[in-house]
Write an enzyme that holds these catalytic residues in place. Sequence first.
Site, mmCIF file in Angstrom:
data_model
loop_
_atom_site.group_PDB
_atom_site.id
_atom_site.type_symbol
_atom_site.label_atom_id
_atom_site.label_comp_id
_atom_site.label_asym_id
_atom_site.label_seq_id
_atom_site.Cartn_x
_atom_site.Cartn_y
_atom_site.Cartn_z
ATOM 1 C CG ASN A 160 11.189 3.833 9.721
ATOM 2 O OD1 ASN A 160 10.723 4.433 10.695
ATOM 3 N ND2 ASN A 160 11.050 4.266 8.491
ATOM 4 N N GLY A 235 3.470 5.023 11.768
ATOM 5 C CA GLY A 235 3.380 3.583 11.545
ATOM 6 C C GLY A 235 2.603 3.310 10.275
ATOM 7 C CB ALA A 238 -3.041 -2.263 9.016
ATOM 8 C CB THR A 239 -1.156 0.256 13.292
ATOM 9 O OG1 THR A 239 -0.498 -0.956 12.976
ATOM 10 C CG2 THR A 239 -1.136 0.479 14.776
ATOM 11 C CD GLU A 257 3.530 12.632 9.419
ATOM 12 O OE1 GLU A 257 3.651 12.128 8.280
ATOM 13 O OE2 GLU A 257 3.296 13.833 9.606
ATOM 14 C CB CYS A 292 7.350 6.616 5.515
ATOM 15 S SG CYS A 292 8.224 8.053 6.136
ATOM 16 C CD GLU A 469 5.655 13.743 12.720
ATOM 17 O OE1 GLU A 469 6.526 13.226 12.006
ATOM 18 O OE2 GLU A 469 5.079 13.149 13.634
#
Length: 487
Positions: A160, A235, A238-239, A257, A292, A469
């Site tokens: 994104n 991301g 789930a990942t 993140e 996000c 971050e």
Amino acid sequence: MTHPTLDTEHRQVTLRIGGEKRTSASGGWFAHINPCTGTTDAEIPLAGPEEVDEAVQAAHRAFESWRSTSPAERRGILMRFADLIDEHGEDFKQLAALDNGTPIGLGDGFVGMSVEWTRYYAGWADKINGDVTSSLRTHGDFSYTLKQPYGVIGVIITWNGPLFSLAMKVPAALAAGNTVVIKPSELTPFSADLYAQLATEAGIPDGVINVVPGSAEAGAALVAHPLVKKVTFTGGPATARKILALCAEHIKPAVMELGGKSANIVFADADLDLACGLGTIMSVGVMSGQGCAMPTRMIVAREVYDEVVSRVADLAKMVKVGDPLQADTLSGPVVNYAALQRITGIIERAQRDGARLVAGGKRLGGELANGYFLEPTVFADVDPLCELAQQEVFGPVLSIIPFDTEQEAVAIANNTEYGLSGYIFTNDLKRAHRVSEALNTGEVLINGAANLAVNRPFGGIGISGMGKEGGREGLDEFLRIKGVAIA
Ligand code: NAD
């Protein structure tokens, strides 16, 4: 409509391994589909585990020399890198439009923030110091801490913010003396390609930044590689679970993140022009809702509820959706057909769950019919426990929920597994501080304060992730602390 195409000045995407460009790789090819047209516009070479290993080896070889480069020199190189990103702002804007349909009107903001984050961390390169923790006279030992780079950092980002996600991670990692292997999302490879090219032009030595576009397999190979000493990931949860399971196997630290379902609490005393304007643009306008930290649950005081619903619905209908290359376009397409299907499914189920559709709800037709364009969509009277209010949509869909008391507003806001950002609109200063303390989030933004300021740490709690971050904390993520004592 004009579509972003490859025939301007953009060339073939390559892997970058130790300064060498590769135009093909063992992971096969990815057909990049232009989200504005639904047609394939490029074939992207994908790294397999073989190239990931080569890239990590190259980063490992470059590490000792990069960490030994004087801090002032590292700072200077990173400053040059920032200047080059700035000079190539127009190219990055075009590439973002090509990558994922980001409107060029938003590009200045993303490029500007990327330059700013790079300069900020360049400035940290010569300010990394430990602490004296005890002295000979009082403790018998003289002790101090050393802050040291990890070595090779595995950088995995999503699609994104293809340039900005890099700017949030790479300059901090490099300023701290690490080297990186970047795995951009296979969906958005173009920005990272130019990023790697400019890194070389800036004088960043070969092997310090390596780029391996790839799929999940390449990402997993990067995480599991024994020479990768830390992972930084942007991301979905789930990942993240899969990556964390791999990290657990190798006892490897990671910054995560992840997503969000951020509440935007609008109190009755708020400046409603500001609250409705920003609340709409930041949820169903900018980035087609694919951010996000966006305020996707608007929780509104009953006294002003009807007025806010009506204003937000009107504003959503005014958002210009369409050609990313037109300067006044606010919202482009969603990233791919799968996202379009997922989001329209959520919209359908929300209606079945009893939410009241007050704006949008449909895929756009006409000259946009082949692209993945959705109307900015607003639901009122959303049950705070239904799917729409609980799941991250990652598309232009806003939920509006009423509340009666401050306690209820906070309870609704906190009733989610996510915990990325919280937004408050009120003119009552005490309440602003009280509610900020009560929200279970990594940050709180009051009355339209901008998010992602470089000097303020950003990062969520719960299934929004871990680690920061931005700010000094963002640098510290890439430094190990060693205690040293001398008797
Ligand atoms: P995703 O998790 O599917 O993919 C992200 C990256 O991980 C891609 O590069 C992908 O190729 C890679 N990947 C996929 N499977 C992997 C595996 N098993 N091992 C290693 N790597 C793997 O993310 P997405 O759905 O494309 O992105 C949307 C999500 O990203 C949303 O949840 C969004 O909120 C989140 N996001 C978070 C932030 C933040 O800073 N908090 C910023 C942007 C996006």
